[in-house]
Design a protein around this motif. Structure first.
Motif, PDB file in Angstrom:
ATOM      1  N   VAL A  20      25.356  48.756   8.951  1.00  0.00           N
ATOM      2  CA  VAL A  20      26.214  48.178   7.914  1.00  0.00           C
ATOM      3  C   VAL A  20      25.579  46.894   7.390  1.00  0.00           C
ATOM      4  CG1 VAL A  20      28.489  47.199   7.423  1.00  0.00           C
ATOM      5  CG2 VAL A  20      28.316  49.264   8.805  1.00  0.00           C
ATOM      6  N   HIS A  74      22.338  46.192   7.341  1.00  0.00           N
ATOM      7  CA  HIS A  74      21.192  46.606   6.530  1.00  0.00           C
ATOM      8  C   HIS A  74      21.619  47.034   5.133  1.00  0.00           C
ATOM      9  CE1 HIS A  74      17.414  48.735   5.490  1.00  0.00           C
ATOM     10  NE2 HIS A  74      18.207  49.688   5.033  1.00  0.00           N
ATOM     11  N   VAL A  75      22.659  47.863   5.094  1.00  0.00           N
ATOM     12  CA  VAL A  75      23.126  48.400   3.816  1.00  0.00           C
ATOM     13  C   VAL A  75      23.644  47.278   2.916  1.00  0.00           C
ATOM     14  CG1 VAL A  75      25.107  49.652   2.879  1.00  0.00           C
ATOM     15  CG2 VAL A  75      23.552  50.803   4.453  1.00  0.00           C
ATOM     16  N   LEU A  76      24.400  46.341   3.518  1.00  0.00           N
ATOM     17  CA  LEU A  76      24.951  45.249   2.703  1.00  0.00           C
ATOM     18  C   LEU A  76      23.831  44.345   2.198  1.00  0.00           C
ATOM     19  CD1 LEU A  76      28.208  44.234   4.636  1.00  0.00           C
ATOM     20  CD2 LEU A  76      27.988  45.614   2.553  1.00  0.00           C
ATOM     21  N   MET A 108      20.455  44.973   1.942  1.00  0.00           N
ATOM     22  CA  MET A 108      19.417  45.591   1.121  1.00  0.00           C
ATOM     23  C   MET A 108      19.959  46.278  -0.136  1.00  0.00           C
ATOM     24  SD  MET A 108      16.776  44.699   2.787  1.00  0.00           S
ATOM     25  CE  MET A 108      15.405  45.621   2.127  1.00  0.00           C
ATOM     26  N   HIS A 109      21.208  46.766  -0.073  1.00  0.00           N
ATOM     27  CA  HIS A 109      21.691  47.592  -1.185  1.00  0.00           C
ATOM     28  C   HIS A 109      22.830  46.971  -1.994  1.00  0.00           C
ATOM     29  CE1 HIS A 109      19.427  51.237   0.120  1.00  0.00           C
ATOM     30  NE2 HIS A 109      19.539  50.671   1.300  1.00  0.00           N
ATOM     31  N   VAL A 110      23.515  45.962  -1.425  1.00  0.00           N
ATOM     32  CA  VAL A 110      24.707  45.463  -2.128  1.00  0.00           C
ATOM     33  C   VAL A 110      24.537  44.022  -2.598  1.00  0.00           C
ATOM     34  CG1 VAL A 110      27.188  45.054  -1.984  1.00  0.00           C
ATOM     35  CG2 VAL A 110      26.192  47.013  -0.777  1.00  0.00           C
ATOM     36  N   GLY A 126      21.634  41.236  -5.641  1.00  0.00           N
ATOM     37  CA  GLY A 126      20.881  42.108  -6.543  1.00  0.00           C
ATOM     38  C   GLY A 126      20.513  43.460  -5.959  1.00  0.00           C
ATOM     39  N   VAL A 155      18.982  46.721  -4.351  1.00  0.00           N
ATOM     40  CA  VAL A 155      17.660  47.332  -4.275  1.00  0.00           C
ATOM     41  C   VAL A 155      16.787  46.963  -5.490  1.00  0.00           C
ATOM     42  CG1 VAL A 155      18.028  49.545  -5.444  1.00  0.00           C
ATOM     43  CG2 VAL A 155      16.649  49.463  -3.348  1.00  0.00           C
ATOM     44  N   GLU A 156      17.420  46.394  -6.525  1.00  0.00           N
ATOM     45  CA  GLU A 156      16.687  45.967  -7.722  1.00  0.00           C
ATOM     46  C   GLU A 156      15.569  44.979  -7.381  1.00  0.00           C
ATOM     47  OE1 GLU A 156      16.982  46.718 -10.911  1.00  0.00           O
ATOM     48  OE2 GLU A 156      18.984  47.572 -11.251  1.00  0.00           O
ATOM     49  N   VAL A 177      13.978  44.760  -4.526  1.00  0.00           N
ATOM     50  CA  VAL A 177      13.072  45.232  -3.479  1.00  0.00           C
ATOM     51  C   VAL A 177      11.784  45.783  -4.093  1.00  0.00           C
ATOM     52  CG1 VAL A 177      12.761  46.878  -1.584  1.00  0.00           C
ATOM     53  CG2 VAL A 177      14.978  45.754  -1.919  1.00  0.00           C
ATOM     54  N   ASN A 178      10.667  45.215  -3.671  1.00  0.00           N
ATOM     55  CA  ASN A 178       9.351  45.744  -4.044  1.00  0.00           C
ATOM     56  C   ASN A 178       8.385  45.391  -2.922  1.00  0.00           C
ATOM     57  OD1 ASN A 178       8.696  43.032  -4.361  1.00  0.00           O
ATOM     58  ND2 ASN A 178       9.047  43.067  -6.574  1.00  0.00           N
ATOM     59  N   VAL A 191       9.174  43.247   0.740  1.00  0.00           N
ATOM     60  CA  VAL A 191       8.999  43.777   2.098  1.00  0.00           C
ATOM     61  C   VAL A 191       7.976  42.948   2.863  1.00  0.00           C
ATOM     62  CG1 VAL A 191       8.353  45.799   3.468  1.00  0.00           C
ATOM     63  CG2 VAL A 191       9.620  46.098   1.332  1.00  0.00           C
TER      64      VAL A 191
END
Lengths: 147, 131
Positions: free
Chosen positions: A50, A52-54, A56-58, A61, A63-64, A66-67, A71
């Protein structure tokens, strides 16, 4: 006058409970360890997955942002490498054991069940090796100027 | 003659936990299948910036971001429902309050999804060029 049917106890297999004994659980052996593992790893994944998801994805910004550079910067920290590796291992075992439990319900023929279980196990092991190698051998200095 | 409610009811209704049981399975399978792909796409980072940035650009597509919102919902539902299951397992007395606890866990999920949908929705609309 309506006749009230007597209330029948719902068996545990249908979601009922028996007194204070709680829900049905395996009696022992591998299935009991599997049952226990799903709950313990589930609690740890509650934080790891949870979180990680919050992160990295929420938030911020998602996943926008992430490049490669993101990383590379993130994995400069042993904390995040450890987090990501623990998440990889626990999520793979928890998920593939979950698939095994579902396969038990829907695949009745022993040969097919074994083949399907083995396929998931091989995929899981391969991804464990791939993920472990990348998490621990990644070295951003091979590509200067990216962080 | 009227059908007896108890006979017909159990036939169609099953157990009160049947929907959360089904959703737990569906969300679990969805998450592990995504994980298979996600480990591979993340591993590409070991092949350098050009390869990784090309792979990760898939996630910047608005439709994939819509699926990503579904993924976040699946992880969150599975997590919250998992806590509910553990509550019933390790504190059997709570199973007497099965219905209110199930309702509470659903409400927690919906409440958490509101800000998440707003945050991710904004990003999706931006990627789609709507805003």
């Amino acid at each position: 006058m309506a006749v009230q049917a007597p209330e029948r106890p719902v068996p545990p297999s249908q979601g009922g409970f028996q007194g204070l004994r709680g829900r049905e659980r395996p009696m022992g052996g591998f299935e009991l360890w599997s049952w226990l593992f799903m709950r313990i790893s589930g609690l740890v994944l509650l934080v790891l997955a949870v979180g990680h998801v919050l992160i990295m994805h929420v938030l911020d910004g998602g996943v926008e942002r992430v490049n490669f550079g993101f990383v590379a910067t993130r994995w400069q920290s042993p904390f995040w490498r450890t987090w990501d590796w623990a998440l990889l291992v626990l999520a793979l075992i928890h998920g593939i054991n979950g698939l095994r439990v579902i396969v038990q319900d829907y695949v009745k023929w022993p040969g097919v069940r074994f083949a399907v279980d083995m396929a998931f196990f091989v995929i899981g092991f391969g991804l464990f090796v791939l993920g472990t190698v990348v998490v621990f051998t990644f070295d951003a200095s091979q590509w200067p100027g990216t962080t | 003659m009227a059908k007896r409610k108890s006979d017909v009811g159990t036939l169609y209704k099953g157990s009160p936990g049947q929907w959360s049981w089904l959703l737990h399975r569906i969300t679990g399978v969805a998450v592990i299948l995504f994980l298979f792909a996600h480990v591979v796409d993340t591993a590409v980072v070991g092949w350098g910036p050009e390869a990784y940035n090309r792979v990760i650009s898939v996630y910047h597509n608005w439709f994939v971001q819509l699926l990503e919102l579904g993924l976040v919902a699946a992880v969150l539902y599975h997590a919250i429902n998992g806590v509910k299951i553990m509550l019933f397992d390790f504190w059997p007395a709570s199973a007497r309050r099965m219905k209110p606890i199930a309702l509470a866990s659903s409400l927690i999920f919906v409440a958490a999804m509101i800000p998440i949908t707003i945050l991710m929705g904004k990003s999706i609309l931006e990627s789609a060029g709507v805003i």
